[in-house]
Design a protein around this motif. Structure first.
Motif, short mmCIF file in Angstrom:
data_model
loop_
_atom_site.label_atom_id
_atom_site.label_comp_id
_atom_site.label_asym_id
_atom_site.label_seq_id
_atom_site.Cartn_x
_atom_site.Cartn_y
_atom_site.Cartn_z
N ASP B 30 -2.91 -18.68 -15.48
CA ASP B 30 -3.64 -18.60 -14.22
C ASP B 30 -4.92 -17.81 -14.40
O ASP B 30 -5.05 -17.00 -15.30
CB ASP B 30 -2.77 -17.89 -13.15
N GLN B 33 -5.32 -14.01 -15.47
CA GLN B 33 -4.12 -13.56 -16.14
C GLN B 33 -4.38 -13.18 -17.60
O GLN B 33 -5.28 -13.73 -18.23
CB GLN B 33 -3.10 -14.73 -16.13
N THR B 193 -9.78 -13.90 -17.78
CA THR B 193 -8.59 -14.64 -18.18
C THR B 193 -8.49 -14.58 -19.70
O THR B 193 -9.44 -14.94 -20.39
CB THR B 193 -8.70 -16.11 -17.74
N ASP B 209 0.10 -9.51 -18.63
CA ASP B 209 0.82 -9.92 -17.43
C ASP B 209 2.03 -10.74 -17.81
O ASP B 209 3.01 -10.79 -17.11
CB ASP B 209 -0.09 -10.80 -16.54
N GLU B 210 1.90 -11.43 -18.96
CA GLU B 210 2.96 -12.34 -19.34
C GLU B 210 3.03 -12.39 -20.86
O GLU B 210 2.02 -12.22 -21.55
CB GLU B 210 2.65 -13.74 -18.79
N THR B 224 7.82 -11.66 -18.37
CA THR B 224 6.97 -10.47 -18.28
C THR B 224 7.25 -9.57 -19.48
O THR B 224 8.32 -9.63 -20.06
CB THR B 224 7.28 -9.68 -17.01
#
Lengths: 303, 247
Positions: B30, B33, B193, B209-210, B224
């Motif tokens: 996203d 992100q 991003t 974030d991930e 996560t």
């Protein structure tokens, strides 16, 4: 990145053992071969100055026998002029062929490869005869055909220009230049290819990932580095061409070799003619080689 | 608008001869992100990044960037690549150009900016990565960390919408890693991003974030950072994490 480190190691290495045979070491390292060549040239110069027969041979072969302006039309001027013009064309031809050889287009890369292999497979002397007496007339025939076609579609002005072109109108000097350029174009294609391939893949990837097209990446990133890398090789090949230009004497082009042959034939002074000729070539090539070597050293220092 | 996926990868395969580098990878990133990819060497991390800007054309599968599917059309790829910065493990600066020229060149050639404009932006970006004083230095005169920061500035000067990092610190001496990570952390904080291949846990903890764990060309786990480190689901993930977190 490795270069600065490794070159500083190379520079400090001799300093590490300064006490070992300082004078003997230095004497051994001197360029004796160059002194030898200089002695030969100076000796020959002395002979040319002091002996009339040699002096005459020198004036003939260098092209200076008919006054200062005559030098421009024969002898050294033809040898060096032919080399410079032919080499300039060969560089363009070589760059195009070298790029073509690496093209992903199968047709283009095969045409380039074929050109290179054909030139490599024929002795230079034979190739010079072939281009002068077969290649150029065939090219003229082709232009005639093109001219007739142009006339038939209404462009008679341009068409007549091509039709009017006579085979005899192409002087031997031009044929010699074409032959040398075609031959060296194939050699230089491989030089350029090697230079381009010496640039790491990462350079192309970085350029492309910034959005540059293949052509932009080549022009701004790959070629500037590749050409810098091959400049010494290009210099050495120019020295080779100066020597190989002696082959064009077979087309009766009045370069140094042809004049020496004519002079020797008409006066029977073979020794004077060929001693002078050899020393003239040696002088020119040694000076050029030293210039290339000096340039190469300068490039290294800036790395 | 802000939640829309900026990168969508669907069922990506990449084969090098007989080697399957990617074995059906699908993921979404996203806008804004920061996604960090980890995995053993040879697991396809670099290949995945390089397929996203089509530096390697995938064998099959789809890559969508900002709602547009990538094809092998060169014009489209050039335009898309200008929007995606890629930072390499070995920097790949242009050695024949100064730092300033490195950062300015693509702006002029690709973005068609004037020399003045490009150099102004270049100085601004060199300032951004903390080495404005090195503008006139050649890459060979810079340390690894400085080179990598110039490389980041070079990408940022194109005003990319996405930044990809391919093990940006793994070729650096330990004392230079921090200066590069600091730049990356600042970027993440600015809302860039980012898709990052890295095993720098400091960066992961502060910015990710991930997380994606890739092994043998497949996504084994995607979750996560918190979840991945405290509660990994797969055996392979546990084994790999125990290996990289030991030290």
């Amino acid at each position: 990145m490795a270069e600065p480190g490794s070159s500083s190691v190379a520079k400090t290495a001799p300093k590490a053992k300064p006490r070992l045979e300082p004078v003997g070491r230095r004497l051994v390292d001197l360029p004796w071969w160059l002194f030898g060549i200089v002695v030969i040239i100076v000796w020959a110069g002395y002979i040319i100055l002091t002996r009339p027969k040699y002096q005459e041979a020198f004036l003939w072969i260098s092209g200076a026998n008919n006054g200062v302006l005559a030098v421009l039309k024969a002898g050294i001027a033809i040898t060096i002029g032919t080399s410079i013009v032919a080499y300039s064309i060969a560089i363009v031809l070589g760059l195009i062929t070298g790029l073509g050889r690496m093209s992903r287009n199968v047709f283009v890369s095969n045409v380039a490869r074929m050109y290179i292999e054909v030139v490599r497979g024929i002795p230079m002397l034979v190739l010079i005869f072939f281009i002068a007496f077969v290649g150029v007339p065939a090219g003229i025939d082709l232009l005639h055909a093109l001219g007739e076609w142009l006339s038939s579609i209404g462009l008679s002005g341009l068409g007549n220009l091509f039709i009017g072109l006579e085979n005899q109108a192409v002087p031997m000097l031009a044929r010699a230049i074409i032959a040398l350029a075609v031959t060296y174009g194939a050699f230089l294609a491989e030089v350029f290819r090697a230079g381009i391939q010496s640039i790491g893949r990462g350079q192309m990837e970085a350029a492309r990932s910034l959005g540059m097209s293949l052509g932009q990446a080549m022009r701004h990133i790959i070629l500037p580095q590749a050409i810098r890398n091959v400049l010494p090789a290009l210099g050495n090949d120019f020295v080779s061409m100066v020597k190989d230009s002696s082959l064009v004497s077979v087309l009766a082009v009045r370069d140094m070799t042809q004049i020496a042959r004519l002079y020797a034939g008409s006066t029977f002074r073979f020794r004077e003619a060929y001693v002078t000729l050899a020393v003239l070539y040696l002088t020119i090539t040694v000076v050029l080689s030293l210039a290339v070597a000096a340039y190469e050293r300068r490039l290294r220092r800036h790395e | 608008m802000n939640d829309e996926a900026i990168i969508v990868v669907k069922d990506l395969f990449k084969r090098f001869g007989k080697v399957e580098a990617l074995n059906g990878v699908s993921l979404e990133v996203d806008r804004g992100q920061v996604v960090v990819i980890i995995g053993p060497s040879g697991s396809g991390k670099s290949t995945l990044l390089r397929c996203i800007n089509y530096l390697e054309a995938p064998t099959s599968g789809e890559v969508w960037v900002e709602g547009k599917r990538l094809t092998t059309d060169q014009r489209q790829l050039n335009a898309v690549r200008a929007e995606i910065g890629l930072v390499f493990q070995l920097f790949n600066l242009f050695p024949h150009l100064t730092a300033l020229e490195n950062v300015a060149l693509a702006q002029r050639v690709v973005r068609r900016r004037s020399r003045e404009e490009a150099e102004r932006v270049a100085r601004q970006q060199l300032e951004h990565v903390g080495i404005p004083e090195k503008a006139d230095a050649y890459p060979a005169q810079l340390s690894g960390g400085q080179q990598q920061r110039v490389a980041i500035a070079r990408s940022l000067a194109m005003n990319p919408k996405i930044m990809l990092f391919d093990e940006p610190t793994s070729a650096l001496d330990p004392e230079m890693i921090k200066e590069v990570l600091d730049v990356m952390l600042a970027l993440a904080a600015e809302g860039m991003t980012m898709l990052v291949v890295s095993h720098e846990m400091g960066f992961v903890r502060a910015a990710a974030d991930e997380m994606i764990f890739l092994d043998e060309g497949k996504i084994v786990e995607q979750t996560t950072p918190q979840e991945l480190f405290t509660n990994p689901k797969e055996e392979r993930t546990k084994l790999f994490l125990s290996q990289i977190l030991q030290h």
